[in-house]
Enzyme design. Structure first.
Site, mmCIF file in Angstrom:
data_model
loop_
_atom_site.group_PDB
_atom_site.id
_atom_site.type_symbol
_atom_site.label_atom_id
_atom_site.label_comp_id
_atom_site.label_asym_id
_atom_site.label_seq_id
_atom_site.Cartn_x
_atom_site.Cartn_y
_atom_site.Cartn_z
ATOM 1 N N MET A 81 -3.618 -4.957 1.484
ATOM 2 C CA MET A 81 -4.715 -4.203 0.845
ATOM 3 C C MET A 81 -6.131 -4.939 0.964
ATOM 4 O O MET A 81 -6.043 -6.176 0.995
ATOM 5 C CB MET A 81 -4.308 -3.666 -0.436
ATOM 6 C CG MET A 81 -3.240 -2.597 -0.324
ATOM 7 S SD MET A 81 -2.827 -2.020 -2.125
ATOM 8 C CE MET A 81 -4.319 -0.814 -2.381
ATOM 9 N N HIS A 82 -7.291 -4.164 0.755
ATOM 10 C CA HIS A 82 -8.775 -4.613 0.303
ATOM 11 C C HIS A 82 -9.197 -5.379 1.327
ATOM 12 O O HIS A 82 -10.690 -5.614 1.333
ATOM 13 C CB HIS A 82 -8.211 -5.516 -0.793
ATOM 14 C CG HIS A 82 -7.480 -4.967 -1.919
ATOM 15 N ND1 HIS A 82 -7.762 -3.556 -2.558
ATOM 16 C CD2 HIS A 82 -6.570 -5.513 -2.859
ATOM 17 C CE1 HIS A 82 -7.054 -3.369 -3.482
ATOM 18 N NE2 HIS A 82 -6.237 -4.478 -3.670
ATOM 19 N N ASP A 239 0.211 -1.555 1.479
ATOM 20 C CA ASP A 239 1.430 -1.824 1.545
ATOM 21 C C ASP A 239 2.254 -1.641 0.114
ATOM 22 O O ASP A 239 3.431 -1.405 0.145
ATOM 23 C CB ASP A 239 1.431 -3.523 1.537
ATOM 24 C CG ASP A 239 0.525 -4.169 0.456
ATOM 25 O OD1 ASP A 239 -0.194 -3.448 -0.403
ATOM 26 O OD2 ASP A 239 0.389 -5.629 0.708
#
Length: 497
Positions: A81-82, A239
């Site tokens: 992520m991110h 995820d």
């Protein structure tokens, strides 16, 4: 026989799994890629490395399995992520991706808080933390403005790989929720947040459901992987959302604990109006119109890896953990706090550092090993307690990841959480969740829940021991005191680091 593929784009490697209609993993493959840390606190990767290694992994999966390309109906993704990937009008990355574990953006987080104040939690439903995407965009805006001016879109890691495989730009809601640019409850990009920082909303890609078909493979990708060009591709998810799907966390009352490099406690939620005041994350689920509540321990399995590499580098994990179950709860008065890279839940603090407390000459390696495991589990319990404090019932927890591979640790989770811990028969984590999104998208099942019923099978459960629960309750109260007692001391020690 029909198959689907789950692609899990992790921080250190990409993992691909080939799953049949019974939910059995027929074959799997993985390929690693490098991490770049040009300065302290920086963490970057080259997006092209992800693409190249994903192609290699898919090709190996097909070669090793011997499965005919026509038997593979679809594939989907899970991704770290991110991470920020900025692409120009031709879809080329303008710089290395800035990853979730990059901590250069503290100043940008403070800027977000100052500009948005309470609006951030009401819209994005999460606090401004260094790991999220918006602070990274603002860092580029302030430090590399010429690159942001050239940017056509921002993408997250798996979305860039999927674009390269299909030619289609999109982002699913579960991953978009971790950007701080999404109206989480409204399921749309927030014009208010974008305008507050003079960001064009056109920088945000179109939003799709995790199970939505977004195209098929480009001819050149089909040639390189050996897959059929007609293979259907589904959007996939973050995820943690895919980990939840892969663990069957798809209805109210279900909770999981995942211990990997970081640690996650995640619970399914249908209500979009809950307010946790930023104490835990509140994200969109891969299931349509559902959400999940998530607490994070930054250094969960990483604390154990650090301990092994630092104090027992010549031992395997199996040897290191031998005898752990013979050490009594509480490690003979030794307490560990896993703040070695800062902490996330319930203390969003990038500067706090870990500790061993209560050491004496009678403590051996196995006492320290057990204390590390107990400290990690105590940290995760803080997230469990936040869920319970909000009225959620947590009587059973699905355990996945490294923490599900050791019998003593599974029993420890049962005793610390005071809940039944369930270990799954075949635990593939986010990769399985991605495969399930593809299976559902392909029409194998009428719902993700029915897919979970067919694919996911419990193997063993661990019940809490009342006497040990009582011991851990007392120790947990001591553990909770450590953060406040050491916070100012950590600040004073920082000048020596």
């Amino acid at each position: 026989m029909s198959y689907v593929i789950g692609v899990d784009l992790g921080t250190s490697a990409v993992k691909t799994v080939l799953v049949n209609r019974e939910g059995k993993v027929a074959f799997e493959a993985s390929e690693a890629y490098p991490l770049y840390q040009p300065k302290a606190g920086y963490s970057e990767q080259n997006p092209e490395d992800w693409v190249e290694q994903t192609i290699v992994s898919l090709r190996k999966l097909l070669e090793v399995s011997g499965v005919q390309p026509s038997e593979i109906e679809g594939l989907s993704f899970s991704g770290q992520m991110h991470g920020l990937v900025l692409v120009d009008a031709e879809g080329k990355p303008l710089r290395n991706a800035i990853l979730w574990n990059d901590t250069r953006t503290t100043a940008q987080c403070r800027r977000i808080e100052k500009v948005l104040d309470g609006k951030l939690l009401s819209i994005a439903r999460n606090r401004a933390l260094e790991g999220f995407t918006l602070p990274k965009i603002l860092w580029v805006q302030e430090n590399e403005p010429e690159l942001l001016q050239q940017a056509s879109l921002f993408l997250l890691p798996k979305d860039y790989v999927r674009y390269r495989l299909t030619g289609d730009y999109a982002m699913d809601y579960s991953d978009a929720a971790g950007t701080l640019l999404l109206d989480v409850a409204g399921k749309q990009w927030s014009n208010e947040i974008a305008e507050a920082f003079e960001l064009p909303i056109s920088l945000c890609p179109r939003l799709v459901e995790s199970f939505e078909e977004v195209g098929t493979l480009l001819p050149e990708i089909a040639d390189q992987t050996g897959l059929a060009a007609a293979t259907k591709v589904y959007a996939g998810g973050a995820d943690n959302a895919c980990g939840a799907i892969g663990a069957g966390i798809l209805s109210e009352g279900q909770t999981m604990c995942s211990i990997g490099t970081s640690g996650v406690v995640l619970s399914y939620e249908e209500r979009k109006d809950l307010d946790f005041e930023g104490k835990v994350h509140f994200f969109n689920h891969g299931e349509k119109d559902a959400f999940y509540i998530m607490g994070v321990t930054l250094a969960a399995g990483y604390s154990l890896s650090w301990f092994k590499d630092t104090f027992a580098a010549d031992k395997s994990f199996d040897v290191l953990l031998q005898g752990i179950d013979q050490i009594p709860a509480g490690s003979n008065g030794l307490l560990f706090t896993p703040y070695i890279v800062g902490e996330r839940t319930p203390h969003p603090d990038a500067n706090i550092r870990g500790s061993f407390i209560g050491m004496d000459a009678g403590h051996k390696l196995e006492h320290f090993g057990r204390a590390v495991m107990e400290g990690i589990t105590f940290s995760l319990r803080e997230s469990i307690d936040i869920l319970r404090g909000a009225g959620k019932t947590v009587n059973e927890v699905i355990s996945i990841g490294g923490g599900a591979k050791n019998e003593a640790w599974l029993q420890m989770q049962a005793d610390v959480f005071n809940a039944t811990i369930v270990k799954l028969e075949s635990e593939q984590g986010p990769a399985m969740g991605a495969a399930m999104l593809a299976a559902y998208g392909c029409g194998w099942f009428p719902s993700l829940q029915e897919c979970a019923t067919a694919f996911i099978r419990p193997a063993k459960s661990y019940e809490p021991n009342p006497e040990t629960v009582a011991v851990y309750d007392r120790l947990f109260a001591l553990y909770q005191e450590v953060y406040g007692q050491t916070r100012s001391l950590n600040d004073r020690l920082a000048e020596y680091r």
